[in-house]
Write a protein that holds these residues in place. Structure first.
Motif, PDB file in Angstrom:
ATOM      1  N   LEU A  21       0.880  -1.030  -0.117  1.00 40.87           N
ATOM      2  CA  LEU A  21       0.226  -0.121  -0.191  1.00 40.87           C
ATOM      3  C   LEU A  21       1.014   1.099   0.029  1.00 40.87           C
ATOM      4  CD1 LEU A  21      -2.830  -0.931   2.658  1.00 40.87           C
ATOM      5  CD2 LEU A  21      -2.646  -1.449  -0.063  1.00 40.87           C
ATOM      6  N   HIS A  22       2.263   1.066   0.086  1.00 43.99           N
ATOM      7  CA  HIS A  22       3.042   2.196   0.227  1.00 43.99           C
ATOM      8  C   HIS A  22       2.751   3.298   1.082  1.00 43.99           C
ATOM      9  CE1 HIS A  22       4.543   0.172  -3.510  1.00 43.99           C
ATOM     10  NE2 HIS A  22       3.513   0.460  -4.201  1.00 43.99           N
ATOM     11  N   ILE A  23       2.426   2.816   2.573  1.00 45.86           N
ATOM     12  CA  ILE A  23       2.165   3.660   3.429  1.00 45.86           C
ATOM     13  C   ILE A  23       3.379   4.067   4.126  1.00 45.86           C
ATOM     14  CG2 ILE A  23       0.962   3.966   5.789  1.00 45.86           C
ATOM     15  CD1 ILE A  23      -1.345   2.277   4.407  1.00 45.86           C
ATOM     16  N   SER A  24       3.635   5.205   4.574  1.00 46.37           N
ATOM     17  CA  SER A  24       4.895   5.550   5.232  1.00 46.37           C
ATOM     18  C   SER A  24       4.515   5.697   6.965  1.00 46.37           C
ATOM     19  CB  SER A  24       5.391   6.710   5.056  1.00 46.37           C
ATOM     20  OG  SER A  24       5.974   6.835   3.844  1.00 46.37           O
ATOM     21  N   ILE A  25       4.914   4.561   7.689  1.00 45.69           N
ATOM     22  CA  ILE A  25       4.828   4.642   8.978  1.00 45.69           C
ATOM     23  C   ILE A  25       5.530   5.319   9.767  1.00 45.69           C
ATOM     24  CG2 ILE A  25       4.257   2.806  11.268  1.00 45.69           C
ATOM     25  CD1 ILE A  25       3.962   0.788   9.106  1.00 45.69           C
ATOM     26  N   ILE A  26       5.040   6.481  10.518  1.00 39.24           N
ATOM     27  CA  ILE A  26       5.957   7.647  11.091  1.00 39.24           C
ATOM     28  C   ILE A  26       6.342   7.685  12.411  1.00 39.24           C
ATOM     29  CG2 ILE A  26       6.393  10.206  11.181  1.00 39.24           C
ATOM     30  CD1 ILE A  26       6.567   8.953   8.229  1.00 39.24           C
ATOM     31  N   ASN A  27       5.297   7.437  13.126  1.00 39.44           N
ATOM     32  CA  ASN A  27       5.798   7.511  14.889  1.00 39.44           C
ATOM     33  C   ASN A  27       4.539   7.020  15.553  1.00 39.44           C
ATOM     34  OD1 ASN A  27       3.512   9.350  14.484  1.00 39.44           O
ATOM     35  ND2 ASN A  27       4.668  11.054  15.556  1.00 39.44           N
ATOM     36  N   SER A  28       4.872   6.772  16.741  1.00 37.16           N
ATOM     37  CA  SER A  28       3.926   5.991  17.704  1.00 37.16           C
ATOM     38  C   SER A  28       4.009   6.542  19.173  1.00 37.16           C
ATOM     39  CB  SER A  28       4.159   4.314  17.539  1.00 37.16           C
ATOM     40  OG  SER A  28       3.395   3.787  18.326  1.00 37.16           O
ATOM     41  N   LYS A  29       2.804   6.736  19.635  1.00 41.78           N
ATOM     42  CA  LYS A  29       2.744   7.264  21.057  1.00 41.78           C
ATOM     43  C   LYS A  29       2.242   5.928  21.902  1.00 41.78           C
ATOM     44  CE  LYS A  29      -0.413  10.378  20.402  1.00 41.78           C
ATOM     45  NZ  LYS A  29      -1.378  11.568  20.741  1.00 41.78           N
ATOM     46  N   ARG A  30       3.285   5.616  22.902  1.00 42.77           N
ATOM     47  CA  ARG A  30       3.207   4.519  23.944  1.00 42.77           C
ATOM     48  C   ARG A  30       3.089   4.592  25.086  1.00 42.77           C
ATOM     49  NH1 ARG A  30       8.198   1.509  20.407  1.00 42.77           N
ATOM     50  NH2 ARG A  30       6.864   1.276  18.394  1.00 42.77           N
ATOM     51  N   VAL A  31       2.110   4.060  25.721  1.00 38.28           N
ATOM     52  CA  VAL A  31       1.839   3.850  27.187  1.00 38.28           C
ATOM     53  C   VAL A  31       2.344   2.427  27.768  1.00 38.28           C
ATOM     54  CG1 VAL A  31       0.643   4.327  29.017  1.00 38.28           C
ATOM     55  CG2 VAL A  31       0.439   5.957  27.163  1.00 38.28           C
ATOM     56  N   VAL A  32       3.137   2.306  28.769  1.00 41.75           N
ATOM     57  CA  VAL A  32       3.572   1.022  29.409  1.00 41.75           C
ATOM     58  C   VAL A  32       2.825   1.133  30.853  1.00 41.75           C
ATOM     59  CG1 VAL A  32       5.561  -0.601  29.825  1.00 41.75           C
ATOM     60  CG2 VAL A  32       5.815   1.166  28.000  1.00 41.75           C
ATOM     61  N   THR A  33       2.232   0.070  30.978  1.00 42.37           N
ATOM     62  CA  THR A  33       1.716  -0.119  32.270  1.00 42.37           C
ATOM     63  C   THR A  33       1.860  -1.928  32.612  1.00 42.37           C
ATOM     64  OG1 THR A  33      -0.235  -0.923  31.344  1.00 42.37           O
ATOM     65  CG2 THR A  33      -0.065   1.491  32.047  1.00 42.37           C
ATOM     66  N   VAL A  34       1.686  -1.991  34.055  1.00 44.36           N
ATOM     67  CA  VAL A  34       1.782  -3.657  34.313  1.00 44.36           C
ATOM     68  C   VAL A  34       0.138  -3.792  34.995  1.00 44.36           C
ATOM     69  CG1 VAL A  34       2.428  -5.274  36.208  1.00 44.36           C
ATOM     70  CG2 VAL A  34       4.123  -3.291  35.045  1.00 44.36           C
ATOM     71  N   GLU A  35      -0.233  -4.651  34.296  1.00 49.81           N
ATOM     72  CA  GLU A  35      -1.760  -5.174  34.601  1.00 49.81           C
ATOM     73  C   GLU A  35      -2.007  -6.477  34.796  1.00 49.81           C
ATOM     74  OE1 GLU A  35      -4.153  -4.068  31.385  1.00 49.81           O
ATOM     75  OE2 GLU A  35      -3.166  -1.926  31.215  1.00 49.81           O
ATOM     76  N   LYS A  36      -2.847  -6.752  35.899  1.00 44.61           N
ATOM     77  CA  LYS A  36      -3.469  -8.134  36.056  1.00 44.61           C
ATOM     78  C   LYS A  36      -3.620  -9.044  34.771  1.00 44.61           C
ATOM     79  CE  LYS A  36      -6.188 -10.880  39.280  1.00 44.61           C
ATOM     80  NZ  LYS A  36      -6.988 -10.755  40.281  1.00 44.61           N
ATOM     81  N   CYS A  84       0.569 -11.379  36.102  1.00 44.34           N
ATOM     82  CA  CYS A  84       0.452 -10.066  35.815  1.00 44.34           C
ATOM     83  C   CYS A  84       1.481 -10.045  34.267  1.00 44.34           C
ATOM     84  CB  CYS A  84       0.943  -8.968  36.808  1.00 44.34           C
ATOM     85  SG  CYS A  84       2.538  -9.402  37.055  1.00 44.34           S
ATOM     86  N   LEU A  85       0.808  -8.742  33.528  1.00 42.33           N
ATOM     87  CA  LEU A  85       1.743  -8.600  32.236  1.00 42.33           C
ATOM     88  C   LEU A  85       2.440  -7.190  32.149  1.00 42.33           C
ATOM     89  CD1 LEU A  85      -1.243 -10.054  31.704  1.00 42.33           C
ATOM     90  CD2 LEU A  85       0.036 -10.845  29.718  1.00 42.33           C
ATOM     91  N   ALA A  86       3.301  -7.191  31.623  1.00 45.69           N
ATOM     92  CA  ALA A  86       3.753  -5.745  31.055  1.00 45.69           C
ATOM     93  C   ALA A  86       2.719  -5.574  29.693  1.00 45.69           C
ATOM     94  CB  ALA A  86       5.017  -5.744  30.537  1.00 45.69           C
ATOM     95  N   VAL A  87       2.213  -4.379  29.787  1.00 42.40           N
ATOM     96  CA  VAL A  87       1.153  -4.052  28.571  1.00 42.40           C
ATOM     97  C   VAL A  87       1.671  -2.523  27.935  1.00 42.40           C
ATOM     98  CG1 VAL A  87      -1.178  -3.530  28.018  1.00 42.40           C
ATOM     99  CG2 VAL A  87      -0.755  -5.153  29.684  1.00 42.40           C
ATOM    100  N   VAL A  88       2.030  -2.648  26.727  1.00 38.15           N
ATOM    101  CA  VAL A  88       2.366  -1.647  25.738  1.00 38.15           C
ATOM    102  C   VAL A  88       1.174  -1.321  24.882  1.00 38.15           C
ATOM    103  CG1 VAL A  88       3.845  -0.592  24.216  1.00 38.15           C
ATOM    104  CG2 VAL A  88       4.741  -2.115  25.987  1.00 38.15           C
ATOM    105  N   SER A  89       0.584   0.149  25.034  1.00 39.01           N
ATOM    106  CA  SER A  89      -0.469   0.476  24.364  1.00 39.01           C
ATOM    107  C   SER A  89      -0.007   1.467  23.558  1.00 39.01           C
ATOM    108  CB  SER A  89      -1.636   1.179  25.390  1.00 39.01           C
ATOM    109  OG  SER A  89      -2.165   0.193  26.100  1.00 39.01           O
ATOM    110  N   SER A  90      -0.224   1.429  22.016  1.00 41.42           N
ATOM    111  CA  SER A  90       0.473   2.324  20.978  1.00 41.42           C
ATOM    112  C   SER A  90      -0.597   2.814  20.238  1.00 41.42           C
ATOM    113  CB  SER A  90       1.479   1.372  20.225  1.00 41.42           C
ATOM    114  OG  SER A  90       2.369   0.895  20.956  1.00 41.42           O
ATOM    115  N   GLN A  91      -0.527   4.183  19.846  1.00 38.90           N
ATOM    116  CA  GLN A  91      -1.318   4.844  19.042  1.00 38.90           C
ATOM    117  C   GLN A  91      -0.296   5.101  17.649  1.00 38.90           C
ATOM    118  OE1 GLN A  91      -2.658   7.822  21.457  1.00 38.90           O
ATOM    119  NE2 GLN A  91      -4.668   7.311  21.047  1.00 38.90           N
TER     120      GLN A  91
END
Length: 249
Positions: A171-186, A202-209
């Motif tokens: 698709l020739h999409i340029s992936i430029i940046n990602s905002k991330r939040v790291v938490t520890v969750e049950k 529990c797990l390490a959880v990375v949420s990315s936009q």
């Protein structure tokens, strides 16, 4: 979309550092030597070196050159400062990676999903659940949402391989940046059902936009990691401090 020349040089130099061709804490070859060896311009080399600095592989010292500051890790390391696919991370860590799609479904963002992900309410999305395996063990559980109007033609079969490879090469999409939040969750019941958790709860959880070159957020992913096998790494640089500045008069 072919990678830029500096990105190719970055990969070459990174692999030499990771493999030990350039020993830890030793100086890399001079800029002049690297230009001759790699057949590139000074500006292109400096862009590649800038990427190595940002990724924490080298430190430049004015008038002296570049020192290898890479520290190999026995524990799998995922970087926060760069956007890397699962397969790229597995290869870099010399692990055998594989992915399995558990669910692939078109959805429309309601107000709850919009609040969670950042997509506008009413946005058509693909919802994908994927398990990622390292050396045969299911250790990462991803919940991903992709905009249908950006990830056009995305299928379950593509998601079994590499979604980013499809976006970039087809698709020739340029992936430029990602905002991330790291938490520890049950761990949830779904986590315990699919991941090889052992006695962990529990797990390490990375949420990315993640955004494309038009500034459009096209992906939201929550990546849930087994805590015993993953270490997240970033490279921080201290900005100029007020301490030590001459007193204003």
């Amino acid at each position: 979309m072919p990678k830029a020349k500096y990105e190719q040089l970055y990969q070459i130099l990174k692999e030499k550092i990771e493999s030990g061709t350039y020993p830890p804490q030793e100086m890399l070859p001079s800029e002049h030597t690297l230009i001759a060896e790699l057949g590139c311009s000074r500006n292109t080399l400096r862009r590649a070196i800038g990427e190595l600095v940002r990724a924490g592989y080298v430190q430049t010292m004015q008038g002296k050159g570049m020192r290898n500051i890479f520290e190999p890790s026995q524990q799998t390391t995922f970087t926060l400062g760069t956007i890397e696919t699962f397969s790229e991370s597995a290869e870099r860590n010399q692990q055998r990676g594989a992915s399995k799609v558990l669910l692939f479904s078109p959805v429309t963002a309601d107000w709850q999903l919009a609040e969670k992900t950042g997509f506008a309410e009413g946005t058509p999305l693909y919802y994908i659940q994927r398990l990622h395996y390292l050396n045969g063990r299911p250790l990462i559980f991803n919940h991903s949402y992709f905009r249908q109007d950006v990830a056009q033609g995305l299928t379950r079969e593509i998601a079994e391989q590499s979604i980013y490879r499809y976006l970039e090469t087809e698709l020739h999409i340029s992936i430029i940046n990602s905002k991330r939040v790291v938490t520890v969750e049950k761990a949830t019941q779904l986590d315990l059902q699919h991941l090889d958790m052992g006695d962990c709860n529990c797990l390490a959880v990375v949420s990315s936009q993640t955004y494309n070159s038009d500034g459009v957020m096209f992906e939201y992913t929550q990546s849930r990691h087994h805590p015993n096998f993953f270490r997240f790494q970033d490279n921080a640089v201290r900005r100029s401090s007020a301490y030590g500045k001459p007193e204003e008069k």
